[in-house]
Design a protein around this motif. Structure first.
Motif, mmCIF file in Angstrom:
data_model
loop_
_atom_site.group_PDB
_atom_site.id
_atom_site.type_symbol
_atom_site.label_atom_id
_atom_site.label_comp_id
_atom_site.label_asym_id
_atom_site.label_seq_id
_atom_site.Cartn_x
_atom_site.Cartn_y
_atom_site.Cartn_z
ATOM 1 N N THR A 49 -4.574 -0.324 -5.186
ATOM 2 C CA THR A 49 -5.023 1.080 -5.269
ATOM 3 C C THR A 49 -6.078 1.397 -4.197
ATOM 4 O O THR A 49 -6.306 2.561 -3.883
ATOM 5 N N ALA A 50 -6.672 0.357 -3.656
ATOM 6 C CA ALA A 50 -7.705 0.581 -2.638
ATOM 7 C C ALA A 50 -7.094 1.276 -1.422
ATOM 8 O O ALA A 50 -6.074 0.826 -0.889
ATOM 9 N N GLY A 51 -7.710 2.349 -1.004
ATOM 10 C CA GLY A 51 -7.284 3.062 0.197
ATOM 11 C C GLY A 51 -6.081 3.969 0.003
ATOM 12 O O GLY A 51 -5.660 4.651 0.937
ATOM 13 N N SER A 83 -13.371 5.131 -7.093
ATOM 14 C CA SER A 83 -13.130 3.764 -6.629
ATOM 15 C C SER A 83 -11.677 3.371 -6.911
ATOM 16 O O SER A 83 -10.959 4.068 -7.642
ATOM 17 N N ALA A 84 -11.282 2.259 -6.338
ATOM 18 C CA ALA A 84 -9.924 1.746 -6.537
ATOM 19 C C ALA A 84 -9.685 1.431 -7.999
ATOM 20 O O ALA A 84 -8.586 1.683 -8.532
ATOM 21 N N GLU A 115 -7.622 -7.807 -7.365
ATOM 22 C CA GLU A 115 -7.885 -6.463 -6.840
ATOM 23 C C GLU A 115 -7.238 -5.410 -7.744
ATOM 24 O O GLU A 115 -6.191 -5.685 -8.349
ATOM 25 N N SER A 151 0.832 -1.196 0.000
ATOM 26 C CA SER A 151 0.000 0.000 0.000
ATOM 27 C C SER A 151 0.876 1.260 0.000
ATOM 28 O O SER A 151 2.055 1.202 -0.373
#
Ligand SMILES: Nc1ncnc2c1ncn2[C@@H]1O[C@H](COP(=O)(O)OP(=O)(O)OP(=O)(O)O)[C@@H](O)[C@H]1O
Length: 957
Positions: A540-542, A498-499, A524, A425
């Motif tokens: 890419t989420a968060g 969104s991601a 993901e 991340s």
């Protein structure tokens, strides 16, 4: 390698391969064993395989350090090797005339760095960049370097303040356990992984003594407070307080034994880092008293309890989420430990405040369960991050020296190693970005800069292809479009995305970058960055949320209302706390995102690094399990490739690692022109150099270049052979380039010249002393002679005076005696005859006989004179004459005696009484007169004797 060659070989080639192997083994057998090669540049040929084999051979014989040109390779032993870091060994390296001749060690590099500060060759400030994977040993190495400087650069303890001098080094060392307790954690790769970057500046005064230090930290991984990957742990300090608190403290901090905390995973694992006492002791040394310590630990306990505050989903969106049934107690405890109002704490976490419109109208909106969790985590993170920063500032105020008291520094950079997990991340992106930057610094400094400089300086150089990570850096931080700029843009626009959308934006905007990849199989949304150390996939989420790192203002306001003394310091009340979460469109200033803050601090750091002479330590992890005596070739190989070690070795071996400006070179080595040659050719060159040196004495006439040329001409005297173009010293347009060996040679020569000068000074001084002593001696002799002659003269004078006195007295006495004698004799003549002895008086002599006797008396002197005559009668005759003259009675011989024993001794005088015995006075006698009648006889003449004969010449009878 041979084994591998065998394995790959086909059956038909087996025989020829075996003979080839024998040949090779025989050849290699004559070479030095691999484990004895201290420098990887000596491995021939320099390839990954040979380097790997050499490192493995050394690792297996417990040799963990190896030079690689300008870099030091440090293999992690994964076992305690105490004799490798003793203070005695530190001193040995420190006092060695040439530490590079000793076995490779971090102390060699540390000492070299220290001597560079001393030599004052620009740039004076030094830095040591310790890099490597997580768990490779960077923190360990930096700790050892700090201990080394604490030993060798310690200020001598003064009489007045021995404790203060001690305290500085001790405090600097004490900063390690405190920072590790609060900033390190157990990860999958390393039980003591640094979760922050650290640059420590060791400040040295003019005497190269450590007067203080300053720590700068980078990007603490604060998310770890509230979120830990499975099998990983929170920061060590949480485990330390839970395990090490006393019963009283447990009560105070509400940490009963066996209590479980959501934010304290894997508490059953006990590590050697879980040493609470060591941390407390170190904090105490740094000036953090027990009261403040207790306050800190109380706040940390409050955070642990906050982690147990869980919310249930709310069925009605308009209503705030309710607490889970067992969370109330945790909330109460947390609020009491943080000295907050329980209801306020709950409300702040549950309800979001929104300011909108021109009037900044305030709306309150209950948060969803996820939002409540985020806000709770955010509260904990902001408290921990500020606590960590505050601790760093306290440490700095305790160890930092007054700016006037130091003139140079040695910087130690210990940053988190390159990270690549299955899911990465923003934290990993930042960490890997920092590593890319450092790699670039290395590449720029040692590889590209080196080659470019050679070209600029007009040196011939065959370029080496090296791995340049600029394209990767362009992808991460480049302008105008890069991963960072896109993330910042997302934060600035604050648009819901969104991601997957973020992934598409990144991929489309940076499609041209060769370092951007995509894993089509990934479930993901993600993107891949091909780092210098390998490809890493980032989810890419968060990412955007993490980049924003939003801290809701109401959380800060809540903390500002705390009654806790520590929290009051960490969150001072302000009219309006500035946070990043400004209402959209209200602020035109770009949002200060995590990435932009990190980028700014990295650039700052690199500016500092560029202004110093860098030194590199590459830490290598021989295996990922942390096992001693295990060398996994593949793992090591990937690290060697990742750090570009082979290119470094290649360039360092062929290049000139030492470069000195003409000015500095001349300043330092101009005295080499005095060096006396021992070889005829050298003498010749030296004479030529001296001839010119005569002209060079006038600085106005001599240009720097000519001085330099003269020095170069004097070099044969140093090398004892003619300097050829192949020699490891080249004169560029502005700098002199040379190898380490040449530098050693020059330093050697310099030391010789200095020794000659010292000897010369000693001789002059001794000569001067000798002359002075001679002069003093001569003066002393002169004075002594004068005094002696004066004393002698005085003595002689005294003798003379005494002799004169004696002479006068003697003469007087003689005169008197003579007078007395003559008086006596005169008186005798006038007197009648001697009184007749009583025996004779009975029959007085007849007158004729009396006359005869008188005649005899008068005649005997004449006889004596005759008897004494030098010629004439001798011996018996002489005795007869004497007897006749003296008319001695012819009776018994016992009545008289004639002594002639004085035949040999000269007679000075004869005194006698006619009637008595006659005695002769010998010349040696001090008396010239003597009573010569020991036995008075009737015929003795009374009174003084008569001189019968006096002679200056002895008379022989
Ligand atoms: N020279 C050494 N002698 C003995 N053990 C060592 C040595 N160097 C490292 N180790 C061991 O390896 C472990 C990992 O080292 P260290 O914490 O220094 O790694 P690191 O590179 O700083 O990792 P990170 O980047 O995760 O902070 C240490 O805890 C220690 O047990």
């Amino acid at each position: 390698m041979l084994q591998q060659v065998d394995d790959q070989g086909s059956g038909s080639d087996d025989q020829s391969r075996a003979s080839f192997r024998e040949d090779l083994q025989e050849f290699l057998g004559r070479e030095a064993p691999l484990h004895q090669l201290d420098d990887l540049t000596k491995v021939n040929p320099v390839t990954l395989e040979t380097v790997l084999r050499c490192l493995q051979a050394r690792y297996m014989v417990d040799t963990f350090y190896t030079n690689a040109g300008c870099t030091l390779v440090a293999l992690n032993p994964f076992k305690p090797v105490r004799q490798l870091y003793t203070p005695e060994l530190m001193r040995e390296y420190h006092t060695a005339p040439q530490p590079q001749r000793l076995k490779p060690h971090i102390f060699t590099l540390a000492e070299q760095t220290y001597r560079n500060v001393k030599s004052l060759i620009e740039p004076v400030n030094q830095s040591i960049v310790v890099s490597g994977e997580s768990g490779a040993g960077k923190t360990w190495t930096s700790r050892c370097l700090m201990k080394f400087y604490a030993v060798v650069a310690a200020a001598p303890t003064s009489w007045e303040s021995p404790r203060i001098a001690e305290r500085i080094e001790q405090r600097i060392l004490n900063s390690n356990p405190v920072m590790e307790a609060f900033g390190n954690a157990c990860t999958l790769r390393n039980n003591n992984s640094s979760r922050f970057g650290k640059f420590i500046q060791l400040q040295l005064n003019r005497a190269q003594q450590m007067t203080g230090a300053e720590v700068q930290t980078y990007l603490l991984e604060k998310t770890r407070v509230a979120c830990q990957a499975s099998s990983e742990r929170n920061f060590h300090i949480f485990y330390q307080i839970c395990k090490g608190a006393s019963e009283d403290e447990r009560l105070q901090w509400h940490l009963p034994k066996g209590a479980t905390f959501s934010w304290l995973p894997n508490p059953e694992r006990t590590l050697e880092e879980d040493c609470f006492e060591v941390t407390r002791e170190a904090m105490l040394h740094l000036g953090i008293d027990t009261l403040t310590q207790n306050n800190i630990f109380k706040v940390l306990a409050g955070l642990l309890h906050l982690g147990n505050v869980h919310f249930a989903d709310s069925e009605d969106e308009a209503q705030p989420c309710q607490l889970m049934h067992d969370a109330k107690c945790s909330l109460r405890t947390s609020a009491s430990l943080l000295r907050l109002r329980e209801d306020m704490l709950l409300e702040t976490v549950q309800i979001r405040t929104i300011r909108a419109g021109r009037q900044q109208q305030v709306f309150q909106k209950p948060c969803s369960r996820a939002e409540c969790d985020t806000r709770r985590d955010c509260l904990a993170k902001v408290v921990y991050a500020r606590l960590f920063d505050w601790l760093v500032s306290v440490i700095n105020s305790s160890i930092c020296a007054d700016p006037d008291s130091w003139t140079a520094f040695i910087g130690l950079l210990d940053v988190y190693g390159f990270e690549s997990f299955p899911d990465n991340s923003l934290e990993q992106l930042c960490i890997n970005y920092a590593n890319e930057k450092l790699q670039q610094h290395f590449v720029v400094h040692y590889l590209r800069a080196q080659q470019e400089e050679y070209t600029l300086e007009g040196l011939e150089w065959s370029f080496v292809n090296y791995q340049d990570n600029q394209t990767c850096l362009d992808l991460i931080e480049g302008s105008p479009i890069s991963v960072c700029s896109l993330l910042n843009e997302e934060c600035r626009l604050n648009r819901p995305s969104s991601a997957a959308q973020l992934q598409t934006r990144i991929e489309s905007a940076l499609a041209t970058s060769p370092c951007l990849g995509h894993n089509k199989l990934s479930q993901e949304p993600s993107f891949i960055v091909v780092h210098y150390a390998g490809p890493v996939r980032y989810l890419t989420a968060g990412l955007v949320e993490k980049n924003k790192d939003p801290v809701p203002p109401e959380l800060i306001e809540l903390l500002q209302q705390s009654q806790d003394p520590l929290l009051t310091v960490l969150f001072p009340p302000q009219p309006k706390e500035k946070t990043q979460e400004e209402p959209s469109g209200q602020s035109r200033a770009p949002a200060l995102t995590v990435v932009s803050k990190f980028k700014a601090s990295l650039e700052q750091l690199l500016l500092v690094l560029h202004s110093t002479t860098p030194h590199y330590i590459r830490c290598i992890k021989p295996n990922s399990q942390g096992q001693p005596q295990t060398f996994l070739q593949e793992e090591v190989l990937s690290q060697l490739e990742a750090c570009g070690l082979v290119e470094t070795i290649h360039i360092s071996a062929a290049g000139f690692p030492i470069r000195v400006s003409h000015q500095n070179f001349v300043e330092r080595y101009s005295l080499l022109r005095r060096l006396r040659s021992h070889t005829p050719s050298g003498r010749h060159s030296l004479c030529a150099a001296r001839g010119r040196a005569g002209q060079l004495l006038c600085p106005e006439e001599a240009t720097l270049q000519t001085v330099l040329q003269d020095l170069l001409h004097a070099l044969p005297a140093l090398t004892r052979r003619a300097v050829t173009p192949a020699d490891p010293l080249h004169c560029g347009k502005t700098k002199v380039f040379m190898t380490e060996s040449m530098l050693e040679l020059l330093e050697d020569g310099r030391a010789r010249v200095l020794e000659q000068c010292a000897r010369c000074i000693q001789c002059g001084w001794r000569r001067h002393q000798h002359r002075k002593r001679e002069r003093q001696r001569r003066a002393a002799v002169l004075i002594q002679a004068a005094i002696r002659s004066w004393l002698t003269r005085r003595h002689i004078q005294r003798l003379h005076t005494a002799a004169t006195v004696i002479k006068r007295a003697w003469q007087k006495w003689r005169v008197r005696m003579a007078c007395l004698a003559s008086e006596e004799l005169d008186g005798m003549e006038e007197k009648p005859m001697f009184p007749v002895p009583s025996s004779l008086s009975s029959s007085p002599l007849p007158p004729a006989q009396a006359r005869l006797q008188g005649a005899i008396i008068r005649l005997w002197p004449l006889g004596l004179v005759l008897a004494n005559a030098a010629v004439g009668v001798r011996g018996f005759q002489r005795k007869l004459v004497v007897c006749a003259c003296l008319q001695l009675p012819l009776g018994k011989p016992s009545n008289y005696s004639v002594t002639t024993a004085q035949d040999q001794t000269g007679i000075m005088s004869i005194r006698a009484l006619p009637q008595g015995s006659i005695k002769f006075h010998c010349r040696k006698s001090p008396l010239r007169y003597a009573d010569i009648c020991p036995k008075p006889s009737p015929y003795s003449v009374t009174g003084f004797n008569q001189i019968l004969l006096e002679s200056h010449r002895p008379v022989h009878v």
